[in-house]
Write an enzyme that holds these catalytic residues in place. Sequence first.
Site, PDB file in Angstrom:
ATOM      1  N   HIS A 129      54.695  91.442  16.252  1.00 44.66           N
ATOM      2  CA  HIS A 129      53.481  91.444  15.411  1.00 44.66           C
ATOM      3  C   HIS A 129      52.705  92.752  15.609  1.00 44.66           C
ATOM      4  CE1 HIS A 129      53.841  86.920  16.041  1.00 44.66           C
ATOM      5  NE2 HIS A 129      53.832  87.031  14.735  1.00 44.66           N
ATOM      6  N   VAL A 146      61.932  93.367  16.088  1.00 48.36           N
ATOM      7  CA  VAL A 146      61.807  93.898  17.451  1.00 48.36           C
ATOM      8  C   VAL A 146      62.545  92.952  18.403  1.00 48.36           C
ATOM      9  CG1 VAL A 146      60.195  94.583  19.282  1.00 48.36           C
ATOM     10  CG2 VAL A 146      59.559  94.923  16.877  1.00 48.36           C
ATOM     11  N   GLY A 176      57.768  90.969   9.029  1.00 47.61           N
ATOM     12  CA  GLY A 176      58.856  91.402   9.908  1.00 47.61           C
ATOM     13  C   GLY A 176      60.210  90.944   9.392  1.00 47.61           C
ATOM     14  N   LEU A 195      50.856  85.830  19.195  1.00 48.47           N
ATOM     15  CA  LEU A 195      51.327  87.179  18.871  1.00 48.47           C
ATOM     16  C   LEU A 195      52.193  87.773  19.983  1.00 48.47           C
ATOM     17  CD1 LEU A 195      48.046  88.639  17.317  1.00 48.47           C
ATOM     18  CD2 LEU A 195      49.912  87.407  16.192  1.00 48.47           C
ATOM     19  N   SER A 209      59.998  86.267  19.179  1.00 47.05           N
ATOM     20  CA  SER A 209      59.539  85.164  18.333  1.00 47.05           C
ATOM     21  C   SER A 209      58.484  84.381  19.097  1.00 47.05           C
ATOM     22  CB  SER A 209      60.728  84.246  18.015  1.00 47.05           C
ATOM     23  OG  SER A 209      60.261  83.006  17.539  1.00 47.05           O
ATOM     24  N   SER A 210      57.501  83.882  18.360  1.00 46.76           N
ATOM     25  CA  SER A 210      56.464  83.057  19.005  1.00 46.76           C
ATOM     26  C   SER A 210      57.089  81.839  19.662  1.00 46.76           C
ATOM     27  CB  SER A 210      55.442  82.604  17.963  1.00 46.76           C
ATOM     28  OG  SER A 210      54.910  83.731  17.308  1.00 46.76           O
ATOM     29  N   ARG A 211      58.206  81.373  19.119  1.00 42.92           N
ATOM     30  CA  ARG A 211      58.843  80.163  19.649  1.00 42.92           C
ATOM     31  C   ARG A 211      59.561  80.404  20.977  1.00 42.92           C
ATOM     32  NH1 ARG A 211      59.095  78.677  14.075  1.00 42.92           N
ATOM     33  NH2 ARG A 211      58.522  76.491  13.827  1.00 42.92           N
ATOM     34  N   GLN A 219      53.964  74.549   5.850  1.00 40.63           N
ATOM     35  CA  GLN A 219      55.312  75.117   5.985  1.00 40.63           C
ATOM     36  C   GLN A 219      56.107  74.461   7.112  1.00 40.63           C
ATOM     37  OE1 GLN A 219      53.606  79.165   6.792  1.00 40.63           O
ATOM     38  NE2 GLN A 219      55.403  79.400   8.086  1.00 40.63           N
TER      39      GLN A 219
END
Length: 251
Positions: free
Chosen positions: A35, A174, A145, A31, A183-185, A59
């Site tokens: 998030h 954001v 998002g 997160l 981004s989590s990445r 996915q």
Amino acid sequence: MKIIRTPNEWQRERQRMGSATVGLVPTMGALHAGHLSLIRKCRSENSITVASIFVNPTQFNNKQDLSAYPRTFEDDCRLLEQEGTDILFSPDYTDMYPDDFRYQIRETELSTRLCGATRPGHFDGVLTVVMKLLTIIGPTRAYFGEKDYQQFLLIKGMAEAFFLPTQIMDCPLVREASGLALSSRNRLLSEADRRKAPKFYQALSSGKPLDEIQQLLESDGFTVDYVEEYDGRVFGAVFLEEVRLIDNVKR
Ligand code: PAF
């Protein structure tokens, strides 16, 4: 914050809640502030806020991408608690996929374009898991998002197509001060790529024609998956080493 692991456990909890409005924020964990902005919006509009963390294998069209996906469960729980999340739903694969993905939700047009063109099956996995989450939790509203704007459009379309009672809510993307979309990445980027990454947003928002944006990105060292216009927005996906970043801006 209460942690719930199975759909049955959730059903028992839900019965105790009576007619309270429930908002759901589906996530795959790792997160970040994006998030948390969804959690805050959810809390302001519902009496109970449920977040889910489930790294959905169906996915990921690439096994390496799935195993590299950041998993930070303890930190995530701490952040969710700080934001006042009431319940975390965090099931395992067999609870979510008793059918082992024999049953799937598929959209046949938008899901084959943009990110869907080079990630075959990706949106089948997204739509199927979101359908499962919406069916299990039965929220009044669910929050997504705008960084994943194509995903948002597909989920909204699915809710309409299947007459789901949940309202699908979109929340603004954001960005860091540099313009880079959270981004989590991002946490998988090397230090050098981390410095380069904001140029992705700068190029997309430059107002230049699409082919010039693509050239600009390539000359900055990005491997471009696509840059395309759709629904009044410029969408893009790029790679820095193995890390795939996506973004979109209003035209
Ligand atoms: O956007 C995500 O994090 C995921 O695609 C979602 C919606 C949680 C489904 O796994």
